[in-house]
Write a protein that holds these residues in place. Structure first.
Motif, PDB file in Angstrom:
ATOM      1  N   ASP A 200       1.001  -1.157   0.124  1.00 11.27           N
ATOM      2  CA  ASP A 200      -0.020   0.241   0.348  1.00 11.27           C
ATOM      3  C   ASP A 200       0.815   1.073  -0.346  1.00 11.27           C
ATOM      4  OD1 ASP A 200       0.641   0.504   3.003  1.00 11.27           O
ATOM      5  OD2 ASP A 200      -0.395  -0.766   3.106  1.00 11.27           O
ATOM      6  N   ARG A 201       0.228   2.774  -0.199  1.00  6.14           N
ATOM      7  CA  ARG A 201       0.982   3.386  -0.407  1.00  6.14           C
ATOM      8  C   ARG A 201       1.937   4.155   0.428  1.00  6.14           C
ATOM      9  NH1 ARG A 201      -3.625   7.377  -4.261  1.00  6.14           N
ATOM     10  NH2 ARG A 201      -3.763   5.979  -5.095  1.00  6.14           N
ATOM     11  N   GLU A 202       1.280   2.852   1.936  1.00  5.90           N
ATOM     12  CA  GLU A 202       1.456   3.398   3.476  1.00  5.90           C
ATOM     13  C   GLU A 202       2.283   2.933   3.897  1.00  5.90           C
ATOM     14  OE1 GLU A 202       1.521   6.705   4.518  1.00  5.90           O
ATOM     15  OE2 GLU A 202      -0.245   7.094   2.995  1.00  5.90           O
ATOM     16  N   GLY A 203       3.155   1.601   3.386  1.00  2.00           N
ATOM     17  CA  GLY A 203       3.827   0.524   3.359  1.00  2.00           C
ATOM     18  C   GLY A 203       5.050   0.510   3.228  1.00  2.00           C
ATOM     19  N   PRO A 204       6.409   0.108   3.911  1.00  2.00           N
ATOM     20  CA  PRO A 204       7.467   0.129   3.620  1.00  2.00           C
ATOM     21  C   PRO A 204       7.469  -0.865   2.004  1.00  2.00           C
ATOM     22  CG  PRO A 204       6.629  -1.212   5.401  1.00  2.00           C
ATOM     23  CD  PRO A 204       5.654  -0.703   4.999  1.00  2.00           C
ATOM     24  N   VAL A 205       9.081  -0.635   1.293  1.00  2.00           N
ATOM     25  CA  VAL A 205       9.108  -1.568   0.376  1.00  2.00           C
ATOM     26  C   VAL A 205       9.026  -2.936   0.799  1.00  2.00           C
ATOM     27  CG1 VAL A 205      11.043  -1.860  -1.337  1.00  2.00           C
ATOM     28  CG2 VAL A 205      10.461   0.586  -0.622  1.00  2.00           C
ATOM     29  N   GLN A 206       8.882  -4.051  -0.030  1.00  2.00           N
ATOM     30  CA  GLN A 206       8.852  -5.331   0.923  1.00  2.00           C
ATOM     31  C   GLN A 206       9.340  -6.390  -0.454  1.00  2.00           C
ATOM     32  OE1 GLN A 206       5.364  -6.243   3.106  1.00  2.00           O
ATOM     33  NE2 GLN A 206       6.756  -6.496   5.268  1.00  2.00           N
ATOM     34  N   PHE A 207      10.135  -7.836  -0.127  1.00  2.54           N
ATOM     35  CA  PHE A 207      10.735  -8.093  -1.363  1.00  2.54           C
ATOM     36  C   PHE A 207      10.234  -9.933  -1.081  1.00  2.54           C
ATOM     37  CE2 PHE A 207      12.988  -4.185  -2.093  1.00  2.54           C
ATOM     38  CZ  PHE A 207      12.585  -4.146  -3.424  1.00  2.54           C
ATOM     39  N   GLN A 208       9.800 -11.001  -1.423  1.00  7.64           N
ATOM     40  CA  GLN A 208       9.446 -11.907  -0.839  1.00  7.64           C
ATOM     41  C   GLN A 208      10.507 -12.747  -1.286  1.00  7.64           C
ATOM     42  OE1 GLN A 208       6.883 -13.723   0.110  1.00  7.64           O
ATOM     43  NE2 GLN A 208       8.104 -15.164   0.893  1.00  7.64           N
ATOM     44  N   VAL A 209      10.779 -13.472  -0.480  1.00  7.99           N
ATOM     45  CA  VAL A 209      12.544 -14.231  -0.976  1.00  7.99           C
ATOM     46  C   VAL A 209      12.108 -15.612  -1.391  1.00  7.99           C
ATOM     47  CG1 VAL A 209      14.038 -16.039  -0.405  1.00  7.99           C
ATOM     48  CG2 VAL A 209      13.998 -13.636   1.259  1.00  7.99           C
ATOM     49  N   TYR A 210      12.294 -15.692  -2.616  1.00  7.36           N
ATOM     50  CA  TYR A 210      11.826 -16.877  -4.668  1.00  7.36           C
ATOM     51  C   TYR A 210      12.975 -17.637  -3.664  1.00  7.36           C
ATOM     52  CZ  TYR A 210      10.944 -18.827  -8.988  1.00  7.36           C
ATOM     53  OH  TYR A 210      10.761 -19.401  -9.206  1.00  7.36           O
ATOM     54  N   ARG A 211      12.729 -19.080  -3.338  1.00  7.56           N
ATOM     55  CA  ARG A 211      13.902 -20.346  -2.817  1.00  7.56           C
ATOM     56  C   ARG A 211      14.803 -20.180  -2.448  1.00  7.56           C
ATOM     57  NH1 ARG A 211      13.463 -22.993  -8.284  1.00  7.56           N
ATOM     58  NH2 ARG A 211      10.846 -22.816  -8.643  1.00  7.56           N
ATOM     59  N   GLN A 212      15.989 -20.599  -1.678  1.00  8.66           N
ATOM     60  CA  GLN A 212      16.546 -20.425  -0.744  1.00  8.66           C
ATOM     61  C   GLN A 212      17.800 -19.887  -1.494  1.00  8.66           C
ATOM     62  OE1 GLN A 212      16.133 -21.975   1.739  1.00  8.66           O
ATOM     63  NE2 GLN A 212      17.915 -21.563   3.773  1.00  8.66           N
ATOM     64  N   PRO A 213      18.702 -19.098  -0.537  1.00 13.41           N
ATOM     65  CA  PRO A 213      19.723 -18.085  -0.855  1.00 13.41           C
ATOM     66  C   PRO A 213      20.521 -18.248  -0.508  1.00 13.41           C
ATOM     67  CG  PRO A 213      18.713 -17.068   1.153  1.00 13.41           C
ATOM     68  CD  PRO A 213      17.415 -18.257   0.827  1.00 13.41           C
ATOM     69  N   LEU A 214      21.530 -18.095  -1.424  1.00 14.50           N
ATOM     70  CA  LEU A 214      23.092 -19.291  -2.377  1.00 14.50           C
ATOM     71  C   LEU A 214      24.117 -17.801  -1.795  1.00 14.50           C
ATOM     72  CD1 LEU A 214      20.210 -19.166  -4.280  1.00 14.50           C
ATOM     73  CD2 LEU A 214      22.133 -19.858  -5.897  1.00 14.50           C
ATOM     74  N   PRO A 215      24.975 -18.634  -0.890  1.00 20.88           N
ATOM     75  CA  PRO A 215      25.590 -18.397  -0.594  1.00 20.88           C
ATOM     76  C   PRO A 215      26.890 -17.999  -1.406  1.00 20.88           C
ATOM     77  CG  PRO A 215      25.428 -20.008   1.672  1.00 20.88           C
ATOM     78  CD  PRO A 215      24.605 -19.907  -0.095  1.00 20.88           C
ATOM     79  N   ALA A 216      27.715 -16.897  -1.207  1.00 20.51           N
ATOM     80  CA  ALA A 216      28.601 -16.378  -2.256  1.00 20.51           C
ATOM     81  C   ALA A 216      29.607 -17.452  -2.404  1.00 20.51           C
ATOM     82  CB  ALA A 216      29.141 -15.395  -1.832  1.00 20.51           C
ATOM     83  N   ALA A 217      29.682 -17.562  -1.337  1.00 21.20           N
ATOM     84  CA  ALA A 217      31.573 -18.835  -0.752  1.00 21.20           C
ATOM     85  C   ALA A 217      31.166 -20.439  -1.777  1.00 21.20           C
ATOM     86  CB  ALA A 217      31.516 -19.027   0.568  1.00 21.20           C
ATOM     87  N   HIS A 218      30.197 -20.347  -1.615  1.00 20.52           N
ATOM     88  CA  HIS A 218      29.377 -21.738  -3.488  1.00 20.52           C
ATOM     89  C   HIS A 218      29.174 -21.130  -3.811  1.00 20.52           C
ATOM     90  CE1 HIS A 218      30.629 -23.948   1.061  1.00 20.52           C
ATOM     91  NE2 HIS A 218      29.100 -23.244   1.346  1.00 20.52           N
TER      92      HIS A 218
END
Length: 439
Positions: free
Chosen positions: A304-322
């Motif tokens: 909504d116009r008053e709410g903060p920006v949000q992002f739904q995490v899609y799948r599992q995060p990928l560690p940069a080291a791997h």
């Protein structure tokens, strides 16, 4: 960084950045620097040039004059922003005082700083309107720019709030009328709010130009390198703090559908290499974040116009080291990552790369498509750097006690900044080359 790269699809703030890493942005013909006014040369301000001045000295005076005029124009623009944007929106109740305070930040406090430098520079001009020494003055004034840390750190949230408020018809209408007015030079409000950052990274460039035209044994010969070193340190600090602020801002906006997605690398990351929009194999738009230690794919959430920006995490995060990275040639990717469902007819898939990871959980592989080849190479460059840095850090951690572990090399932040401000610097360099050819 680009991908700030700021604020539109994919942008580049790579924001000499040495400023906050922003979303990867697409390459544009127009310069990201505000459109220049009709500029006057130093030689236009003197009745006649002294025969005692060499061509090199004339060029030196021209650059010093450009430095002075840049301060004057910045002061005019920042004062204009306050007069035609902030005050009317407050009086007309287009935004609340709190909202305007978040968007404009400490902009008002920067005006006196630049008025001080302008007065100092104008005070250096002698009877023939020449300036002898400029290095000591810049050395003395540059510490004032630490005030930019607060302003630039606020810009991350300011841009998000401004974009959000533009969904309000009254706000959008007011800003559009302003942009269409002659005083705006066709710039929008954010262009004006970003002026201090653009000005900050120009100081080393201007000093370098002055140094090129400074002869040996000149009083400025020793002071100018010292001034350049000082401003680079300040820019690095601004970049570091702003990168941390940006990382925290987007980290707070992540929403997790499963607890397993809350990997430790997200909270441990202190900055963003880049972020921006990419497409999945199904043509789905994803907003991808490359944090210091982890790659996170997300889907923007309706808000909504008053709410903060949000992002739904899609799948599992990928560690940069791997992480594993594969640059895919233009054409149809292999069956392990086909874009066939996203395109029809004779369309060929271009600008794609694959990221995969193995490790603590089941292996993952994602084929992603960038907006263009320029964008793709920026992603690949940032991903490679993140992978190397993460593996080095992992190796270091396995051989050192916690108290002996080193902080990241400050040069890393400058490298990120360089990517994000690449187009800004190119535009400035080209403009200077054109001016030199005219002269």
């Amino acid at each position: 960084m680009f991908i700030y790269f700021h604020q539109r699809s994919i942008s580049f703030r790579t924001e000499a950045r040495p400023l906050p890493p922003m979303p990867i942005r697409t390459r544009q013909k127009a310069s990201s620097f505000p459109r220049r006014r009709n500029s006057q040369l130093w030689s236009d301000t003197v009745d006649s040039l002294s025969h005692e001045l060499s061509t090199k000295e004339i060029k030196r005076q021209e650059v010093i004059y450009e430095l002075t005029q840049g301060e004057k124009q910045l002061i005019e623009d920042l004062s204009l922003v306050k007069k035609v944007y902030y005050e009317p929106m407050l009086k007309l109740d287009i935004m609340t005082e709190s909202e305007l305070g978040q968007i404009f930040g400490t902009l008002d406090s920067l005006i006196p700083l630049h008025e001080d430098l302008l007065a100092r520079l104008e005070g250096l001009r002698g009877a023939e309107k020449t300036v002898q020494e400029v290095g000591p003055t810049m050395m003395d004034w540059f510490p004032c720019l630490e005030a930019y840390i607060t302003y630039c750190c606020n810009q991350v949230g300011a841009k998000a709030l401004l974009d959000q408020k533009k969904q309000d018809r009254r706000v959008e209408h007011f800003l559009r009328l302003c942009q269409e007015s002659s005083f705006s030079r066709k710039l929008d409000l954010w262009n004006f709010l970003d002026l201090p950052r653009s000005r900050l990274v120009k100081y080393p460039l201007l000093l370098k130009e002055i140094q090129k035209s400074t002869p040996p044994e000149h009083p400025d010969e020793e002071a100018l390198p010292q001034a350049m070193e000082l401003i680079q340190r300040i820019i690095t600090e601004v970049n570091l703090k702003t990168g941390e602020a940006e990382c925290q801002f987007y980290r707070r906006g992540l929403c997790y559908s499963e607890d397993s997605q809350r990997v430790s690398e997200i909270q441990a990351s202190r900055f963003l290499y880049c972020h921006g929009e990419l497409k999945s194999t199904k043509g789905q738009k994803l907003h991808v974040f490359l944090f210091e230690l982890v790659l996170v794919l997300t889907r923007p959430m309706a808000q909504d116009r008053e709410g903060p920006v949000q992002f739904q995490v899609y799948r599992q995060p990928l560690p940069a080291a791997h992480l594993h990275l594969e640059d895919l040639p233009d054409g149809e990717p292999s069956s392990s990552g086909s874009f066939r469902g996203a395109f029809t007819g004779n369309d060929k898939v271009k600008n794609c790369f694959r990221v995969s990871a193995t490790g603590r959980s089941k292996s993952q592989s994602h084929c992603l498509q960038a907006n263009d080849s320029f964008n793709k190479q920026q992603w690949i460059s940032c991903l490679r750097q993140a992978m190397v840095q993460s593996r080095d850090r992992q190796a270091q951690s396995s051989h050192c006690k916690p108290s002996e572990r080193l902080s990241p090399d400050p040069a890393l932040y400058n490298n990120i900044a360089e990517l994000n401000l690449n187009s800004d610097l190119l535009s400035y360099t080209l403009s200077r080359n054109c001016e030199n050819n005219v002269m």
